[in-house]
Design an enzyme around this catalytic site. Structure first.
Site, PDB file in Angstrom:
ATOM      1  N   HIS A 185       0.859  -1.186   0.000  1.00 34.84           N
ATOM      2  CA  HIS A 185       0.000   0.000   0.000  1.00 34.84           C
ATOM      3  C   HIS A 185       0.896   1.238   0.000  1.00 34.84           C
ATOM      4  CE1 HIS A 185      -3.725  -2.280   0.772  1.00 34.84           C
ATOM      5  NE2 HIS A 185      -2.950  -3.059   1.511  1.00 34.84           N
TER       6      HIS A 185
ATOM      7  N   ASP B 208       1.996  -6.841   2.627  1.00 31.70           N
ATOM      8  CA  ASP B 208       0.805  -6.074   3.004  1.00 31.70           C
ATOM      9  C   ASP B 208       1.228  -4.814   3.771  1.00 31.70           C
ATOM     10  OD1 ASP B 208      -1.792  -5.242   3.245  1.00 31.70           O
ATOM     11  OD2 ASP B 208      -2.399  -6.771   4.706  1.00 31.70           O
TER      12      ASP B 208
END
Length: 428
Positions: free
Chosen positions: A58, A303
């Site tokens: 992200h 992640d």
């Protein structure tokens, strides 16, 4: 063209060899290579790996530049040994059009620290109601091949089937965030003994496993590619193992934190341990490690989920979910998998470079350390031990669960197409 000689490195943890980089390519690999006019990196005792590839990052830009930007995120990636990352679609605006994914792709090219491959949203606005412009994103300059509503589950079976059918036409893959929303309403942590004792809403394993079971059947029915994001339970490992035994085109990833941390850490109510999916039990950790070791789980994906301090430094229920992970991933994998004897360094290269590059169909990455291959490389000192201090992170955010923890291994050099982005642990 610049030349670099990496002298005496253990290639994929095996025999020592010299590696000569000429321009953007590996020119020679072998013993006793003369340095000539090349810059020499003395690498005795260090492990040389292909540049790491992350399927699940992200970067927050556009829209949440207070937590991360493409530049700061790729600098963090270079410090962690990554030469390519896949940027998730939950930005503001959502990466559900060709215009947004091209913006992220261009920002990655401008950063120069690692390649950024945008992940396109499956549905418009991540709302789960209407397919996004999958074909247009694939046909754009960003050439999107991976699509995900990560952060939200594509819980409508009809929409999921249509997405799988659509990407099949160009060899794409749908990466599913497996979370049945109605089973996780108000959930704050793993459902179990600890959640009952703490009085926090439980997040049952079946909420993940039921979606994975449905989706592997859909993928088999359609004959398309499914990738399961951040597998976190022993039951999920068994479902993926069953799907693979059928010969279905299903792959899966596990995060470093799910390989190491358990829900017992939540007892202190520190929101740094609040993550989606939640930290599970010690039995789940053991099953995840075993699944990664035997190949049921294909790869490690970080992640990496940066958040500003105010989104984490608050009461548990109000805190954002997520942890940063790019700069510590290789150390955690060494600690959990290599130092325990579950994987050797060649196995780490397979799970952190070769396989994620294949799943993402990413050209130029996940290639052998051999003459004629692109010089995307990571050099690690496995004998190093240090205490994690987020003050030294390149990421804009500091929400790491490893603060103060002693971890092994340190990335000393990262090369992107022959250019050093990290030299002796310092960004170039």
């Amino acid at each position: 063209m610049n030349k670099t000689l990496i002298r005496g490195a253990r290639v994929l943890g095996g025999e020592s060899a010299d590696v000569l980089i000429d321009g953007d390519t590996i020119a020679r690999v072998g013993p006793g290579i003369e340095a000539g006019d090349a810059t020499v990196v003395e690498a005795a005792g260090r492990v040389l790996l292909p540049g790491l590839v992350d399927l699940h990052t992200h970067l927050r830009e556009p829209g949440r530049e207070d937590s991360e930007t493409v530049l700061t995120g790729t600098r963090a990636a270079a410090k962690g040994g990554y030469t390519a990352v896949h940027a998730m679609a939950n930005t503001f605006p959502v990466a559900d059009t060709a215009g947004v994914v091209e913006q992220v792709w261009r920002l990655g090219r401008e950063s120069g620290y690692c390649d950024v491959q945008p992940v396109g949203a499956v549905t418009v606005g991540l709302e789960g109601k209407k397919l996004a412009e999958l074909g247009a994103m694939h046909d754009s300059a960003a050439a999107v091949k991976v699509f995900s509503d990560d952060g939200k589950c594509v819980d409508d079976a009809v929409i999921m089937r249509r997405a799988l059918e659509y990407v099949k036409a160009f060899g794409g893959v749908v990466a599913q965030h497996a979370q049945e929303p109605r089973l996780t309403e108000g959930a704050q942590m793993n459902e179990g003994i600890v959640s009952a004792e703490l009085g926090l809403g439980g997040w049952p394993a079946v909420a993940e496993e039921s979606v994975i079971a449905r989706d592997v059947l859909l993928a088999a029915h359609v004959g398309s590619r499914l990738h399961v994001c951040h597998v976190s339970t022993a039951g999920s490992v068994e479902i993926v193992r069953w799907a693979k035994s059928k010969g279905w085109d299903v792959t899966a990833e596990v995060t470093p934190h799910h390989l190491l941390l358990t829900d017992e850490l939540v007892r202190g109510y520190d929101p740094v341990y609040k993550v989606n999916p939640p930290l599970r039990t010690e039995a789940d950790v053991r099953a995840l490690r075993a699944g990664l070791a035997d190949g049921t789980i294909d790869c490690v994906a970080t992640d990496h989920a940066p958040h500003p301090q105010e989104d984490k430094d608050c009461e548990w229920a109000a805190a954002a979910m997520g942890m940063v992970g790019l700069e510590t991933a290789l150390s955690v994998v060494q600690h959990a998998m290599v130092d325990t004897g579950l994987l050797d360094w060649a196995g780490v290269a397979e799970r952190m470079s070769f396989r994620p590059a294949r799943i993402g169909r990413l050209e130029g990455h996940g290639r052998p350390v051999a003459a004629g291959e692109p010089a995307n490389l990571t050099l690690l000192d496995p004998g190093y031990r240090g205490t994690v201090d987020p003050a030294g992170f390149a990421s804009r955010s500091r929400n790491t669960p490893y603060r103060g923890l002693d971890l092994p291994g340190r990335v000393t050099h990262t090369f992107l197409r022959g250019r050093a982005t990290l030299v002796d642990g310092t960004l170039a």
